[in-house]
Design a protein around this motif. Structure first.
Motif, PDB file in Angstrom:
ATOM      1  N   LEU A 745       0.816  -1.212   0.000  1.00 49.29           N
ATOM      2  CA  LEU A 745       0.000   0.000   0.000  1.00 49.29           C
ATOM      3  C   LEU A 745       0.850   1.263   0.000  1.00 49.29           C
ATOM      4  O   LEU A 745       0.326   2.354  -0.223  1.00 49.29           O
ATOM      5  CB  LEU A 745      -0.928   0.006   1.222  1.00 49.29           C
ATOM      6  N   LEU A 746       2.153   1.101   0.275  1.00 45.60           N
ATOM      7  CA  LEU A 746       3.055   2.249   0.329  1.00 45.60           C
ATOM      8  C   LEU A 746       3.782   2.482  -0.986  1.00 45.60           C
ATOM      9  O   LEU A 746       4.723   3.274  -1.043  1.00 45.60           O
ATOM     10  CB  LEU A 746       4.082   2.053   1.458  1.00 45.60           C
ATOM     11  N   LEU A 747       3.357   1.784  -2.032  1.00 48.30           N
ATOM     12  CA  LEU A 747       3.938   1.981  -3.364  1.00 48.30           C
ATOM     13  C   LEU A 747       3.045   2.922  -4.164  1.00 48.30           C
ATOM     14  O   LEU A 747       1.817   2.771  -4.151  1.00 48.30           O
ATOM     15  CB  LEU A 747       4.066   0.635  -4.085  1.00 48.30           C
ATOM     16  N   PRO A 748       3.575   3.868  -4.892  1.00 45.25           N
ATOM     17  CA  PRO A 748       5.003   4.214  -4.993  1.00 45.25           C
ATOM     18  C   PRO A 748       5.489   5.122  -3.862  1.00 45.25           C
ATOM     19  O   PRO A 748       6.675   5.247  -3.650  1.00 45.25           O
ATOM     20  CB  PRO A 748       5.079   4.942  -6.323  1.00 45.25           C
ATOM     21  N   PHE A 749       4.543   5.819  -3.220  1.00 45.64           N
ATOM     22  CA  PHE A 749       4.963   6.724  -2.143  1.00 45.64           C
ATOM     23  C   PHE A 749       4.590   6.093  -0.810  1.00 45.64           C
ATOM     24  O   PHE A 749       3.498   5.560  -0.640  1.00 45.64           O
ATOM     25  CB  PHE A 749       4.263   8.085  -2.306  1.00 45.64           C
ATOM     26  N   PRO A 750       5.499   6.050   0.176  1.00 39.22           N
ATOM     27  CA  PRO A 750       6.832   6.700   0.215  1.00 39.22           C
ATOM     28  C   PRO A 750       7.992   5.754  -0.058  1.00 39.22           C
ATOM     29  O   PRO A 750       9.144   6.151   0.062  1.00 39.22           O
ATOM     30  CB  PRO A 750       6.899   7.207   1.646  1.00 39.22           C
ATOM     31  N   LEU A 751       7.716   4.470  -0.397  1.00 39.13           N
ATOM     32  CA  LEU A 751       8.819   3.516  -0.534  1.00 39.13           C
ATOM     33  C   LEU A 751       9.756   3.891  -1.677  1.00 39.13           C
ATOM     34  O   LEU A 751      10.956   3.619  -1.613  1.00 39.13           O
ATOM     35  CB  LEU A 751       8.264   2.108  -0.763  1.00 39.13           C
ATOM     36  N   GLN A 752       9.195   4.506  -2.725  1.00 40.80           N
ATOM     37  CA  GLN A 752      10.056   4.860  -3.851  1.00 40.80           C
ATOM     38  C   GLN A 752      11.016   5.986  -3.499  1.00 40.80           C
ATOM     39  O   GLN A 752      11.958   6.255  -4.237  1.00 40.80           O
ATOM     40  CB  GLN A 752       9.203   5.254  -5.057  1.00 40.80           C
ATOM     41  N   TRP A 753      10.800   6.626  -2.362  1.00 44.59           N
ATOM     42  CA  TRP A 753      11.719   7.660  -1.925  1.00 44.59           C
ATOM     43  C   TRP A 753      12.963   7.086  -1.257  1.00 44.59           C
ATOM     44  O   TRP A 753      13.867   7.837  -0.903  1.00 44.59           O
ATOM     45  CB  TRP A 753      11.010   8.619  -0.957  1.00 44.59           C
TER      46      TRP A 753
END
Length: 864
Positions: A745-753
């Motif tokens: 559920l955290l894709l793309p934000f914030p994991l892509q950071w």
């Protein structure tokens, strides 16, 4: 002015008034008329039991005026520190230094027979005089009076003190019902002297037994051991003294020495006693277990019938683990010994330790499979597979992950599909199904018993190789960033593409080039002038890209530094111990979050390399198995067999490292059942195109250590950690698996950071923390240390130093062989890497014993 007269009194009550003189004869104590309380004189002896030592009082019958104030302030009291510790009898069959100590003494032959001196001071002076007379072992810069002084407690004591006792001794004791009985016929005196250049040992045989105080009432033999301060841990005064004390602890040997008349007879008795002690040690070794392997599932030798009992290993594993299955959920939650805080910190650590490699390898699979297996599918497979394993496995402390070798196999499968126009999802599914089929056969035919043949040295070679691969992956990733941003290879590709376009327009048709009119030249010039701002912008971006490369390097190293510093923080003296432990357990999450925020928010104007995110509607799309021909399915079987060898070795090896005896796990193992469960889990992953997973190193041992209660212990000045107990629970693995699933559920934000340099820093952190207890790495480090810094490990005591270095060199050669195949640029060469790991077993059993004696190999493969 009259000199001060001093008397020494012992404040422990005496039952009679008879006291002992320095020479061992009884005297009647003179009555003390000037004392208010009646006390008893104590012998002015040189050897006094620590239990009888309380306080020593100097009573000055006539005192100078200048000393009155100090005496009144301190009460005339000095303090004496007494320390006792248990020493093991030397094992003459295993400890190599025992024989070398005896050989060195026999070569020097410092033996005094029929010593007539009666006081201990005179005996020691005679022994020191023997050292001074020896022309081959003389100490030119050594003062005999100084040597005599340092043997006693009054060295460096205040002048008013007259406590003349031996500083450091070794004696034989026997525990009885009534207390401890001392062997009073011999005394070993040990001392470390700064001014000495070599070790000295002298044995004095007294003519008559001497009474030198409590616990030394009939001394016939005195052993004096002097050593320099900077010595190897096996050559210290204590170790040399332990060698001779072990010999003199035998009453029969002491009786035989009393009958010797010459130095040669004395030497022969020593040699004979050494031979007897060696035989005794051999008998003890044969009566006990010779060797416990870290990965042994059964201590019995392997037989053919062990592999013919279909499913016996699985049944035994279930019978062993099922009774304690409820405890895996309640231990540490219910009861007096709560460990909820440790469970929370371990779950967070495990979540980050699993999530970030999953993202890294998912990004790699996304590039190699053209999006067929991306970060989303990798995270989904990780969550589902780990969740099932945490619920149903026999050893839930083992952590499952997709790894670099699995990413390599996926890359090879994609290459085969591109070359032969095969459907990737179908070929991938068939390869995974064949892999699961072979793993099921291995489990039902109890082939995990074969892992008993993997000695500790072989396991550590493979473990260190895996740690090296993490470092190599981090370095490769950083090299790509520097090639892209610092050296501007993307700009070179741009210029190359534009040049090729112009050439295709202007050449090779020279007539067209010759007949170009003015208007065409004008059009080209206009076009190039129009593109000039874009080229200028591109050149400016490359300048910014250099900042990206340097910042990426700093972010990677910063993640490593902060993570490892906090990991070691439990050893620091700062803050409360509970706070230190929390910071150490959360070292990895803190480092990742800190430098992700620094890179994403602190340097927003600098572009950072991030993983690619491909949104998809359906994560669980089953492969169409009927798209492949029988020939393609057969070729998938070959790949599946090689893949099953990798799974078999990795799964059992990592489980063995997690179940190592030093981890003190108590609920038992389940190698066969876990292997079958891995086959079932990967069957489902293969059908739905999710990446395979198996037991991961070093995540599994790190998981065990995170749940362990650790104590620091000191041995011969070396600090080492030992595990006291481990909370064997399923809750941490369950929690981490659920959190990885929720992270979708955290894709793309914030994991892509989370930038890629942070992932590379994670790889370095995992590699560095995994080599803490690797004996191969420790022995490689010995090559760079002086001998005085060698730790007092079991192999240092049992194996000659040269043999240790030979063995380490041979292990390094095997490690290089693994690196050649495991890190080869040729993908197909990497695929036979599991076979290379299997070849290391006959190398250990057939080749190494021809170079190094088997007893030394077994000693270095032993646990302690």
């Amino acid at each position: 002015m009259a000199m001060a007269t001093r008397r020494l009194f012992h404040l422990q009550p005496c039952e009679n008034s008879a006291t002992m003189s320095q020479n061992g004869f009884l005297e009647d104590a003179a009555p003390e008329e000037n004392l208010e309380d009646e006390v008893c004189d104590t012998v002015n002896s040189s050897v006094v039991s620590g239990e009888s030592i309380r306080f020593f009082v100097n009573v000055n019958l006539e005192m100078q005026p200048s000393q009155t104030a100090e005496t009144e302030a301190s009460g005339g009291c000095v303090l004496l520190h007494t320390s006792r510790k248990y020493l093991k009898l030397k094992n003459f069959e295993e400890e190599i230094r025992a024989h070398r100590d005896i050989d060195g003494f026999l070569a020097q032959a410092s033996i005094i027979l029929n010593e007539t001196a009666t006081s201990l001071d005179d005996v020691l002076r005679a022994m020191l005089h023997r050292f001074a007379q020896d022309p081959n072992h003389a100490e030119p810069g050594c003062n005999m009076d100084l040597l005599m002084t340092v043997l006693f407690t009054d060295a460096g004591a205040p002048l008013e003190s007259n406590v003349h006792l031996l500083s450091d001794t070794i004696q034989g004791v026997t525990a009885t019902v009534t207390g401890v009985q001392y062997q009073q016929s011999w005394l070993c005196i040990i001392c470390t002297v700064k001014s000495l250049q070599r070790r000295h040992v002298c044995i004095s045989h007294l003519v008559r037994p001497q009474n030198w105080g409590e616990n030394s009432c009939e001394v016939r033999f005195v052993i004096l051991v002097l050593t320099p301060p900077k010595m190897k841990s096996t050559k210290t005064a204590t170790e040399v003294g332990r060698t001779f004390a072990t010999m003199f602890s035998d009453m029969t040997f002491r009786q035989r020495l009393l009958e010797t008349r010459t130095v040669e007879e004395f030497k022969e008795a020593l040699v004979h006693q050494r031979h007897l002690l060696t035989l005794v040690s051999q008998r003890r070794r044969k009566s006990s277990t010779k060797y416990h392997s870290t990965c042994s599932i059964s201590h019995k030798p392997l037989q053919r019938k062990d592999f013919l009992s279909l499913g016996k290993g699985i049944r035994d594993d279930i019978a062993r683990r099922f009774p304690v299955y409820p405890l895996d959920f309640t231990e540490g939650i219910m009861g007096d010994h709560s460990a909820v805080g440790k469970y929370i910190t371990t779950t967070i650590f495990l979540y980050f330790a699993c999530l970030l490699p999953t993202i890294a390898f998912g990004s790699l699979n996304d590039e190699t499979t053209k999006g067929a297996i991306d970060v989303q599918k990798t995270m989904a497979g990780q969550s589902i597979g780990s969740l099932l394993y945490a619920l149903f496995s026999g050893q839930p402390l083992v952590v499952l992950l997709t790894t670099a070798p699995l990413a390599l196999y996926i890359h090879v499968i994609q290459g085969i599909c591109d070359d032969y126009q095969l459907d990737f999802k179908a070929f991938y599914a068939w390869t995974g199904l064949w892999n699961s089929f072979f793993l099921g056969l291995y489990a039902f035919f109890n082939l995990s018993l074969v892992m008993k043949l993997f000695k500790r040295s072989t396991e550590e070679i493979i473990a260190l190789f895996i740690s090296i691969t993490f470092v190599v992956d981090a370095v490769k990733g950083m090299v790509k960033i520097f090639r892209k941003y610092y050296y501007g290879h993307h700009l070179d590709d741009y210029y190359t593409g534009k040049t090729a376009t112009l050439v295709s327009l202007l050449g090779p048709n020279t007539s067209l080039h010759a007949n170009l009119n003015t208007s065409l030249h004008a059009d080209l010039n206009t076009s190039l002038l129009t593109r000039l701002p874009e080229l200028t912008t591109e050149d400016s971006h490359v300048h910014t890209g250099r900042d990206t490369a340097v910042l990426s390097l700093l972010i990677m190293l910063g993640t490593l530094w902060l993570g490892y510093t906090l990991y070691q923080f439990r050893r620091r003296p700062y803050l409360h111990p509970y706070v230190r432990e929390i910071l150490s357990d959360l070292a990895l999450p803190i480092a990742v979050l800190t430098f992700s925020l620094i890179a994403s928010y602190g340097f927003q104007e600098i572009e950072m390399s991030k993983f690619r995110y491909n949104p998809r509607e359906n994560l669980f799309e089953m492969a169409q198995m009927d798209l492949l021909s029988p020939e393609a399915i057969s070729s998938a079987m070959g790949l599946g067999f090689l893949l099953s060898m990798l799974f078999f070795i990795e799964q059992n090896l990592v489980a063995a490292l997690a179940n190592a005896p030093e981890n003190r796990l108590v609920k038992g193992t389940a190698y066969h059942w876990d292997l079958l469960l891995i086959a079932l889990i990967n069957t489902g992953l293969s059908l739905f195109g999710l990446p395979w997973i198996h037991a991961a190193y070093p995540h599994s041992p790190l998981h065990v250590r995170a749940l362990a209660f650790v104590e620091e212990r000191v041995e011969h000045g070396h600090i080492y950690e030992t595990i006291v107990s481990v909370k064997e629970t399923r809750l941490t693995s369950l929690g981490a698996s659920i959190l990885v699933g929720l992270s979708l559920l955290l894709l793309p934000f914030p994991l892509q950071w989370i930038p890629k340099p942070v992932l590379y820093g994670l790889f370095l952190y995992i590699a560095l923390t995994s080599i803490d207890c690797n004996q191969l790495f420790e022995r490689v480090a010995l090559l760079l240390k002086e001998q005085t810094a060698y730790p007092p490990t079991h192999y240092i005591r049992r194996v000659p130093q040269r043999k240790i270095h030979y063995f380490t060199g041979l292990q390094v050669l095997q490690l290089l062989l693994l690196c050649v195949f495991g890190m080869s640029p040729l993908p197909y060469m990497k695929m036979i890497f599991p076979l290379i790991m299997i070849i290391m077993v006959p190398i250990r059993y057939n080749l190494l014993p021809r170079i190094i004696e088997a007893k030394y190999l077994d000693a270095m493969d032993a646990e302690h």
